[in-house]
Scaffold this motif. Structure first.
Motif, short mmCIF file in Angstrom:
data_model
loop_
_atom_site.label_atom_id
_atom_site.label_comp_id
_atom_site.label_asym_id
_atom_site.label_seq_id
_atom_site.Cartn_x
_atom_site.Cartn_y
_atom_site.Cartn_z
N GLY A 1 0.80 -1.21 0.30
CA GLY A 1 0.02 0.18 0.07
C GLY A 1 0.75 1.32 -0.12
N TYR A 2 0.20 2.37 -0.38
CA TYR A 2 0.81 3.68 -0.37
C TYR A 2 -0.32 4.55 -0.30
CZ TYR A 2 3.40 7.70 -2.14
OH TYR A 2 4.24 8.85 -2.27
N LEU A 3 0.08 5.73 0.81
CA LEU A 3 -0.86 6.71 1.11
C LEU A 3 0.23 8.04 1.20
CD1 LEU A 3 -3.07 5.04 3.94
CD2 LEU A 3 -3.78 5.66 1.64
N ALA A 4 -0.38 9.06 0.61
CA ALA A 4 -0.23 10.33 0.77
C ALA A 4 -1.07 11.40 1.39
CB ALA A 4 0.58 11.08 -0.55
N PRO A 5 -1.01 11.95 2.63
CA PRO A 5 -1.75 12.59 3.29
C PRO A 5 -2.17 14.01 2.65
CG PRO A 5 -0.39 11.73 4.97
CD PRO A 5 0.11 11.43 3.70
N ASP A 6 -1.21 14.41 2.02
CA ASP A 6 -1.37 15.86 1.32
C ASP A 6 -1.50 15.57 -0.38
OD1 ASP A 6 -0.83 17.30 3.92
OD2 ASP A 6 1.21 16.94 3.61
N ALA A 7 -2.00 14.63 -0.65
CA ALA A 7 -1.86 14.20 -2.38
C ALA A 7 -2.89 15.21 -2.98
CB ALA A 7 -2.58 12.85 -2.54
N SER A 8 -3.81 16.01 -2.20
CA SER A 8 -4.42 17.10 -3.05
C SER A 8 -3.81 18.40 -3.26
CB SER A 8 -5.96 16.90 -2.45
OG SER A 8 -5.85 17.62 -0.89
N GLU A 9 -2.92 18.63 -2.61
CA GLU A 9 -2.07 19.88 -2.63
C GLU A 9 -1.01 19.92 -3.78
OE1 GLU A 9 -2.76 22.52 -0.70
OE2 GLU A 9 -4.54 21.48 0.59
N PRO A 10 -1.18 20.89 -4.69
CA PRO A 10 -0.24 20.67 -5.74
C PRO A 10 0.81 21.65 -5.61
CG PRO A 10 -1.94 22.38 -6.10
CD PRO A 10 -2.36 21.76 -4.96
N THR A 11 1.17 22.27 -4.42
CA THR A 11 2.48 23.16 -4.16
C THR A 11 3.68 22.43 -3.94
OG1 THR A 11 1.55 23.42 -1.71
CG2 THR A 11 0.97 25.13 -3.31
N GLY A 12 4.83 22.88 -3.59
CA GLY A 12 5.99 22.30 -3.60
C GLY A 12 5.95 21.58 -2.05
N GLY A 13 6.68 20.60 -2.05
CA GLY A 13 6.56 19.67 -1.07
C GLY A 13 5.27 18.81 -0.21
N ASN A 14 4.42 18.62 -1.29
CA ASN A 14 3.19 18.32 -1.13
C ASN A 14 2.85 17.13 -2.18
OD1 ASN A 14 2.22 19.49 1.27
ND2 ASN A 14 2.22 21.24 0.27
N GLY A 15 1.42 17.17 -2.60
CA GLY A 15 1.14 16.41 -3.60
C GLY A 15 1.52 14.87 -3.32
N LEU A 16 1.32 14.07 -4.39
CA LEU A 16 1.11 12.54 -4.17
C LEU A 16 2.62 11.90 -3.99
CD1 LEU A 16 -0.95 9.97 -4.21
CD2 LEU A 16 -0.36 9.86 -6.74
N PHE A 17 3.48 12.41 -4.43
CA PHE A 17 5.07 12.11 -4.25
C PHE A 17 5.92 12.69 -3.64
CE2 PHE A 17 2.89 9.83 -7.86
CZ PHE A 17 2.67 8.34 -7.36
N ASP A 18 5.54 14.18 -3.39
CA ASP A 18 6.60 15.14 -3.07
C ASP A 18 6.57 15.74 -1.47
OD1 ASP A 18 8.90 16.76 -3.66
OD2 ASP A 18 7.69 18.50 -4.00
N GLY A 19 5.57 15.04 -0.85
CA GLY A 19 5.48 15.26 0.45
C GLY A 19 5.46 14.12 1.41
N ARG A 20 4.44 14.20 2.57
CA ARG A 20 4.45 13.15 3.32
C ARG A 20 3.97 11.95 2.78
NH1 ARG A 20 0.42 14.58 8.04
NH2 ARG A 20 -0.64 15.79 6.54
N PHE A 21 4.27 10.89 3.08
CA PHE A 21 3.80 9.42 2.49
C PHE A 21 4.23 8.35 3.59
CE2 PHE A 21 8.37 8.93 1.42
CZ PHE A 21 8.47 7.78 1.63
N ALA A 22 3.44 7.08 3.15
CA ALA A 22 3.80 5.86 3.94
C ALA A 22 3.56 4.69 2.91
CB ALA A 22 2.79 5.94 5.27
N ALA A 23 4.52 3.87 2.66
CA ALA A 23 4.42 2.86 2.11
C ALA A 23 4.36 1.68 2.91
CB ALA A 23 5.69 2.62 1.10
N LEU A 24 3.62 0.61 2.86
CA LEU A 24 3.33 -0.56 3.70
C LEU A 24 3.50 -1.73 2.63
CD1 LEU A 24 0.57 -1.40 6.39
CD2 LEU A 24 0.60 -2.46 4.16
N GLY A 25 3.99 -2.72 3.37
CA GLY A 25 4.04 -4.37 2.88
C GLY A 25 3.64 -5.08 4.21
N GLN A 26 2.72 -6.10 4.04
CA GLN A 26 2.51 -6.88 4.97
C GLN A 26 1.96 -8.17 4.55
OE1 GLN A 26 -0.51 -5.78 8.42
NE2 GLN A 26 -1.82 -6.89 7.27
N VAL A 27 2.32 -9.36 5.37
CA VAL A 27 2.29 -10.65 5.01
C VAL A 27 1.27 -11.06 6.30
CG1 VAL A 27 3.03 -13.07 4.74
CG2 VAL A 27 4.18 -11.03 3.84
#
Length: 549
Positions: A345-371
């Motif tokens: 899984g991948y989640l970005a809390p500020d994905a809807s913000e287009p400004t620098g340091g935000n967005g889907l891949f340029d700001g906060r994020f968390a990537a998960l792997g689980q078995v």
């Protein structure tokens, strides 16, 4: 058998009796059987939920199909005592029915109403045959049918009345239904809460604020399915709930699970779309308000729900699942069989913000792997890894539930972290579920700060043991206990570590007053808050009333 003995004088009698009995046995499900549809409605968490909809599966017979030959029946053999009668039904009256899997199930018991339902169906078939061919029944058969009609006239009349009423109800529901694709589910709760203690846990010297509050939280949940296998879920939330954290007690360790405040406004709390791909894949797309705890197993489902689960924020699940909370993104789950599943899984809390340091891949994020492993229905275990990043002003390494230091080990400095978790759940007997988790976080400073060098590391650890009693009585009353250690910094290159150890104690008992209404007293105690033995214990009392509809 009663009717068989009564009409055993002739072979025609046997055929007529077989007609009625065959139709009857095959047209009505036995209560509690696989075809009876007797399972109650369930809410998203699996508890019984009242419904104002008539269970049509309990009022109408299971789907049947005509059988043209007895040889088509998988559970009838030529040596069976009624084989000849059944064969005559198919050949003479064209009145032999079976389940879609071609089973006859001729040894099932029946009630008089069930017999009447079968009789009615068979009479319709015979009348149809007469109308199509112009043929007439032989006198003796016709006489027996008239006797059966007279014998069961009251039951047949009642049956017709029930069917007519059911049709009216169905037409009304169809004309006034909320949506052809959407089910509306509601949750509401009132919370009477208060803190008790001496000084706050933040070294301010101020006293704990002991004012009692009455709060509420309500949610309307729209469950929409377009194919029967997918789910579009939308949450509308309105809440006014006090945050029993820093300003009240001086520590986030006392925060409750439901401390959300919308100032009375209705907001869009969450929207996601979940659908299968093939037989083994499931895709979950979070548009807003996403959380890994809703997308993958937490192995603590009894305590996970915000309104009906644990009392505290910490007691819901391993803090590892709080990374990326409230974000947008994608979660994929692959399940080759019922015993194992793999999630990414991948989640970005500020994905809807287009400004620098935000967005889907340029700001906060968390990537998960689980078995996740499920070797049996009573034992489950999962291993989880999450990689997270947050800029300095938005760092909350432990999900805002541990000590202040555990959430910001390097202060307001950009921080990345590797989170490792193991969770398990074990059924004990028929009424208890023992669960628990352990979480290890390795945080790293990604920038320079006051007294902090880029590359400094910190180690954070937490654990918990839970005990759930899901069904204490026939009403569905339940209870839960949580013991654990909130996130604690055990080592820190860039500054201080937590010197002592805090302990979390929590318990609640929910009494189910009626279906959909429950009252739940509970308490929360934090010993050595903020992992400081000089701080006095802080207690939180809560009384919540829960409505599910």
């Amino acid at each position: 058998m009663v009717f068989w003995v009564f009409w055993q004088k002739s072979r025609r009698t046997a055929i007529a009796t077989g007609t009625i009995v065959a139709t009857l046995f095959l047209s009505t499900p036995v209560p509690g059987s696989a075809h009876s549809g007797s399972s109650p409605d369930r809410d998203p968490r699996g508890s019984a939920r009242p419904s104002n909809l008539l269970h049509l599966s309990q009022q109408t017979p299971s789907p049947l199909q005509q059988v043209n030959s007895v040889s088509d029946l998988s559970d009838v053999r030529p040596t069976d005592w009624a084989f000849a009668a059944l064969q005559s039904l198919a050949q003479r009256y064209n009145c032999l029915l079976a389940y879609p899997d071609n089973r006859y199930q001729g040894d099932r018991s029946l009630t008089r109403y069930e017999f009447a339902a079968g009789l009615n169906l068979c009479l319709n078939r015979i009348a149809e045959s007469i109308g199509n061919s112009g043929a007439d029944l032989e006198g003796e058969d016709l006489s027996r049918i008239r006797r059966l009609q007279a014998e069961f006239s009251s039951e047949l009349a009642t049956l017709r009345g029930r069917v007519d009423a059911l049709e009216i109800r169905t037409d009304s529901l169809a004309a006034n239904q909320f949506s052809a694709t959407t089910q509306l589910v509601g949750e509401a709760s009132f919370f009477l809460s208060g803190a008790l203690g001496d000084e706050k846990a933040n070294d301010s010297g101020e006293s704990v604020q002991e004012n009692t509050t009455l709060d509420y939280r309500s949610r309307l949940i729209f469950n929409t399915s377009f194919t029967g296998k997918d789910l579009l879920k939308t949450f509308l939330v309105s809440a006014n709930s006090a945050r029993l954290g820093g300003e009240v007690t001086g520590t986030n360790m006392t925060r409750l699970a439901f401390d959300v405040n919308t100032n009375g406004s209705v907001i869009l709390g969450k929207t996601f779309y979940r659908f299968p791909v093939g037989d083994n894949w499931r895709v979950n797309v979070d548009a807003v308000g996403g959380g890994f705890n809703a997308n993958v197993p937490t192995f603590n489902e009894f305590f996970t729900p915000e309104i009906t689960g644990a009392l505290s924020r910490f007691g819901r699940f391993n803090p590892i699942y709080r990374q990326g909370l409230g974000g947008s993104g994608l979660t994929l789950t692959y399940s080759p069989n019922s015993a194992i599943s793999l999630s990414l899984g991948y989640l970005a809390p500020d994905a809807s913000e287009p400004t620098g340091g935000n967005g889907l891949f340029d700001g906060r994020f968390a990537a998960l792997g689980q078995v996740a492993f499920k070797p049996s229905d009573r034992f489950r275990v999962g291993v989880t890894y999450v990689r997270s990043y947050a800029p300095g002003s938005q760092v909350a390494v432990s999900g805002a539930i541990g000590s202040q230091l555990a959430n910001r080990p390097f202060g307001e400095t950009a921080t990345s972290a590797d989170h490792f978790g193991v969770q398990t759940s074990v059924g004990i007997g028929s009424h208890l579920i023992l669960g628990g988790w352990a979480g290890l976080t390795l945080a790293r400073a990604e920038d320079e700060g006051v007294g902090v060098r880029q590359g400094d590391d910190a180690t954070i650890f937490n654990w918990a043991v839970t005990l759930a009693a899901p069904n204490l009585d026939d009403r569905g009353s339940r209870a839960g206990i949580v013991l654990g250690q909130p996130p604690k910094v055990t080592d820190n290159d860039g500054g201080e570590s937590d010197e002592d150890t805090s302990f979390h104690f929590e318990g609640f008992y929910r009494y189910q007053i009626a279906p959909g209404i429950a009252i739940e007293p509970g308490f929360l105690a934090i010993v050595n808050p903020e992992h400081d033995a000089d701080n006095d214990a802080i207690w939180i009392g809560n009384l919540r009333t829960i409505f599910l509809f």
